[in-house]
Write a protein that holds these residues in place. Structure first.
Motif, PDB file in Angstrom:
ATOM      1  N   LYS A  68      49.505   2.392  42.044  1.00  0.00           N
ATOM      2  CA  LYS A  68      48.344   1.653  41.590  1.00  0.00           C
ATOM      3  C   LYS A  68      48.182   1.857  40.090  1.00  0.00           C
ATOM      4  CE  LYS A  68      43.384   1.024  42.353  1.00  0.00           C
ATOM      5  NZ  LYS A  68      42.179   1.484  43.092  1.00  0.00           N
ATOM      6  N   PRO A  69      48.254   0.777  39.293  1.00  0.00           N
ATOM      7  CA  PRO A  69      48.165   0.949  37.834  1.00  0.00           C
ATOM      8  C   PRO A  69      46.782   1.420  37.417  1.00  0.00           C
ATOM      9  CG  PRO A  69      48.105  -1.385  38.401  1.00  0.00           C
ATOM     10  CD  PRO A  69      48.405  -0.640  39.672  1.00  0.00           C
ATOM     11  N   ALA A  70      46.771   2.292  36.431  1.00  0.00           N
ATOM     12  CA  ALA A  70      45.496   2.806  35.927  1.00  0.00           C
ATOM     13  C   ALA A  70      45.689   3.284  34.499  1.00  0.00           C
ATOM     14  CB  ALA A  70      44.989   3.946  36.808  1.00  0.00           C
ATOM     15  N   ASP A  71      44.653   3.142  33.694  1.00  0.00           N
ATOM     16  CA  ASP A  71      44.672   3.647  32.327  1.00  0.00           C
ATOM     17  C   ASP A  71      44.217   5.100  32.309  1.00  0.00           C
ATOM     18  OD1 ASP A  71      45.502   1.207  31.254  1.00  0.00           O
ATOM     19  OD2 ASP A  71      43.449   0.445  31.170  1.00  0.00           O
ATOM     20  N   ALA A  72      44.772   5.859  31.386  1.00  0.00           N
ATOM     21  CA  ALA A  72      44.396   7.268  31.260  1.00  0.00           C
ATOM     22  C   ALA A  72      43.149   7.403  30.384  1.00  0.00           C
ATOM     23  CB  ALA A  72      45.547   8.068  30.674  1.00  0.00           C
ATOM     24  N   ARG A  73      42.475   8.521  30.560  1.00  0.00           N
ATOM     25  CA  ARG A  73      41.300   8.809  29.741  1.00  0.00           C
ATOM     26  C   ARG A  73      41.634   9.881  28.717  1.00  0.00           C
ATOM     27  NH1 ARG A  73      35.976   9.532  33.324  1.00  0.00           N
ATOM     28  NH2 ARG A  73      35.100   9.394  31.200  1.00  0.00           N
TER      29      ARG A  73
ATOM     30  N   THR B 265      38.310   5.706  28.038  1.00  0.00           N
ATOM     31  CA  THR B 265      39.567   5.213  28.585  1.00  0.00           C
ATOM     32  C   THR B 265      40.437   4.624  27.476  1.00  0.00           C
ATOM     33  OG1 THR B 265      38.526   4.738  30.707  1.00  0.00           O
ATOM     34  CG2 THR B 265      40.601   3.608  30.231  1.00  0.00           C
TER      35      THR B 265
ATOM     36  N   PRO C 149      43.459   2.111  26.819  1.00  0.00           N
ATOM     37  CA  PRO C 149      44.281   1.076  27.456  1.00  0.00           C
ATOM     38  C   PRO C 149      45.761   1.337  27.228  1.00  0.00           C
ATOM     39  CG  PRO C 149      42.518   0.111  26.134  1.00  0.00           C
ATOM     40  CD  PRO C 149      42.563   1.556  25.798  1.00  0.00           C
ATOM     41  N   ARG C 150      46.577   1.047  28.223  1.00  0.00           N
ATOM     42  CA  ARG C 150      48.020   1.240  28.102  1.00  0.00           C
ATOM     43  C   ARG C 150      48.588   0.272  27.071  1.00  0.00           C
ATOM     44  NH1 ARG C 150      49.739  -0.115  33.745  1.00  0.00           N
ATOM     45  NH2 ARG C 150      47.659  -1.018  33.779  1.00  0.00           N
TER      46      ARG C 150
ATOM     47  N   PRO D 127      46.865  -6.151  32.778  1.00  0.00           N
ATOM     48  CA  PRO D 127      46.810  -4.710  33.103  1.00  0.00           C
ATOM     49  C   PRO D 127      47.027  -4.402  34.568  1.00  0.00           C
ATOM     50  CG  PRO D 127      44.984  -5.377  31.677  1.00  0.00           C
ATOM     51  CD  PRO D 127      45.640  -6.625  32.154  1.00  0.00           C
ATOM     52  N   ASN D 128      46.854  -5.390  35.446  1.00  0.00           N
ATOM     53  CA  ASN D 128      46.987  -5.146  36.883  1.00  0.00           C
ATOM     54  C   ASN D 128      48.354  -5.554  37.430  1.00  0.00           C
ATOM     55  OD1 ASN D 128      44.272  -4.238  37.108  1.00  0.00           O
ATOM     56  ND2 ASN D 128      43.596  -6.379  37.050  1.00  0.00           N
TER      57      ASN D 128
ATOM     58  N   SER E  90      53.076  -0.991  36.556  1.00  0.00           N
ATOM     59  CA  SER E  90      53.005   0.242  35.781  1.00  0.00           C
ATOM     60  C   SER E  90      53.113   0.004  34.286  1.00  0.00           C
ATOM     61  CB  SER E  90      54.135   1.183  36.217  1.00  0.00           C
ATOM     62  OG  SER E  90      55.392   0.614  35.885  1.00  0.00           O
TER      63      SER E  90
END
Length: 412
Positions: free
Chosen positions: A80-85, A98, A100-101, A115-116, A119
Motif C-alpha cells: 500500500k503506497p504511503a508517504d513518509a513523515r 508528511t 510527498p514522495r 500518488p496512489n 510504490s
C-alpha cells in the motif's frame, strides 16, 4: 503450480516440522528421568519417544521429497503506497509533516503524478536515467573506465560532489555519458560502451617509458601511456582456468546449498566454498566470509559497497600461486595439454609462451626454463618418479612459476 501444489505441501512440511520439534523436546527430559531411575518402565518410555521421533522424521522427509524443486530469489512486491513523515531530530516518536514522495530537489525534484498508482520505484528509475540529468550516466561510464584503466576519469568514483576530485577529462566524461544515453543502436548498452573504450587508441596503447612525459605528467593524467594494472582476483582466477583449458564458458547454475529448512543461526552461520570451473562471476559469495582466493588477491568485501579495491602485494599471494590445491590441479591440466601439443622441450616452450604470454620466449628465458626443467627432473628422479608422470610434474612446476610472474599477473 506454486499456489496449487507447492504452497499446500510447504504448509504440510511446516506442520510436520512442528510435530517433530515437539517430539524431540521430550527426549532430554526422559533421558534425565532414566538417569535418576533406571527402571524398565522409564527405559521403555524413552525408547517409545525415540521411535516416535524416527517416525515423525520419516514423515517429514516424505513430505519434503514431494515438494518440487524450483529456483528461488529474494524479491519485493507492491504494498500500500504511503508517504513518509519527517522525524524531528531523527526521532521516530516525534513525527513531523508528511513529505510527498519525489526525486531529490537538486536533481529535479519531480513528484509522482498519481500518488496512489504504486510504490514509485518505476518513476524513480526513470528520473535517475533521464537525459536532462546525466549524473547517473557520468557515474556509470566513470566506473567502466576505471575497470579498464585502473583509475577513473574522476578519481573519487562514489563522490561527484564538492568533496570529490574534478574529472581529469571533463569533455570526454560528458561525451561518453551522452554516448550511452543517446546511442541510436541501443541506449544504455554496457556492451557497446566496453567495445567503444577497448577499440580506442588510448586503451590500445602499451606501457612506455617516456622521461619527458613522466616529468610533465607524473600521474599520467593525460593518458600518454597505458597504466600498468594488476589483474583483479576474478580476472586472475579466470586466466588460470582459461590457460589450463579447464574454463567452462557456460552460464552459472544454482549452488548445492543444504536442503531446507535451514538450521543456521548467528552463532552457527552458513559457511561454504563451492568450487566451479566457470568464470569467477559465478562464484558463490557470502556476506560474512570472503572466498579464499578473492580474499588473498584483494577481492571486494561482500558486506560493503566497494568503489575502489585496495591493492596489496604480499608473500601470501606468491605462496598461494605456488601451493594452492586448485593451482596445482590446473597446472597438471596445463602440463597435460602441453605434452599433447608438442614433442620436444623447444617446441613445448614455444607453445607454452604463446598460450601464457602471447609471445615467443627470448633466448635467456629459453635457457633459464630448460635449466629449471632439468633441475626438477633430477629432483623427481631422486623420488623414483619417471616417464610421462615426471614430465607432467616438471612442466606443472614450471607453469606455476610463469603464473606467479608479473608479466602474467599485470596488464600492460
Amino acid at each position: 503450480v506454486l499456489r496449487n501444489v507447492v504452497q499446500p505441501l510447504e504448509a504440510e512440511l511446516a506442520s510436520a516440522n512442528r510435530e517433530l520439534h515437539e517430539a524431540e523436546k521430550r527426549i532430554d527430559p526422559l533421558k534425565t528421568k532414566l538417569e535418576m531411575d533406571r527402571s524398565a518402565e522409564n527405559e521403555a518410555e524413552l525408547q517409545a519417544a525415540r521411535r516416535e521421533v524416527d517416525r515423525l522424521r520419516q514423515k517429514r522427509d516424505a513430505v519434503q521429497s514431494r515438494i518440487p524443486r524450483y529456483l528461488k530469489a529474494y524479491a519485493v512486491s507492491e504494498g500500500k503506497p504511503a508517504d513518509a513523515r519527517l522525524q524531528r531530530k531523527g526521532d521516530p516518536r516525534q513525527a513531523g509533516p508528511t513529505v510527498p514522495r519525489g526525486f531529490l530537489q537538486v536533481l529535479g525534484g519531480q513528484r509522482l503524478t498519481d500518488p496512489n498508482a504504486g510504490s514509485g520505484r518505476r518513476e524513480l528509475a526513470d528520473w535517475v536515467i533521464q537525459a536532462n540529468t546525466p549524473l547517473a550516466a557520468r557515474v556509470l561510464v566513470n566506473r567502466v573506465w576505471q575497470q579498464h584503466f585502473g583509475e577513473g576519469l574522476v578519481r573519487t568514483p562514489s563522490d561527484f560532489g564538492s568533496r570529490g576530485q574534478p574529472p581529469t577529462h571533463p569533455e570526454l566524461l560528458d561525451w561518453l555519458a551522452r554516448f550511452i544515453i543517446e546511442d541510436s543502436g541501443r541506449p544504455w548498452s554496457l556492451k557497446r560502451l566496453h567495445r567503444l573504450i577497448m577499440t580506442s587508441a588510448t586503451y590500445q596503447q602499451a606501457v612506455v617509458a617516456d622521461e619527458s612525459a613522466l616529468n610533465r605528467d607524473p600521474r599520467n593524467e593525460l593518458l600518454w601511456s597505458f597504466r600498468r594494472r594488476r589483474l583483479s582476483a576474478e580476472e586472475y582466477r579466470d586466466a588460470l582456468l582459461m590457460t589450463s583449458g579447464v574454463l567452462n564458458r557456460s552460464p552459472g547454475e544454482g549452488h548445492p546449498f543444504p536442503p531446507e529448512p535451514f538450521k543456521f543461526t548467528q552463532h552457527k552461520p552458513f559457511v561454504a566454498v563451492y568450487d566451479t570451473p566457470r568464470r569467477s562471476v559465478y562464484l558463490m559469495q557470502q556476506r560474512i566470509k570472503k572466498h579464499p582466493w578473492l580474499e588473498v588477491f584483494d577481492g571486494a568485501d561482500p558486506n560493503a559497497i566497494t568503489a575502489q579495491r585496495p591493492l596489496n602485494t604480499t608473500p601470501i599471494q606468491a605462496l598461494t600461486v605456488m601451493n594452492d590445491p586448485l593451482v596445482h590441479q590446473l597446472a597438471e591440466r596445463f602440463a597435460e595439454r602441453l605434452l599433447n601439443a608438442a614433442a620436444t622441450d623447444q617446441s613445448r616452450l614455444d607453445w607454452a609462451f604463446g598460450v601464457l604470454l602471447c609471445r615467443a620466449p627470448t633466448e635467456p628465458e629459453r635457457e633459464l626454463s630448460l635449466a629449471f626443467l632439468q633441475e626438477v627432473r633430477e629432483s623427481l628422479g631422486e623420488s623414483q618418479q619417471s616417464g610421462r608422470d615426471a614430465e607432467r610434474a616438471a612442466w606443472a612446476s614450471w607453469v606455476r612459476t610463469v603464473w606467479a610472474g608479473n608479466e602474467f599477473v599485470f596488464l600492460d
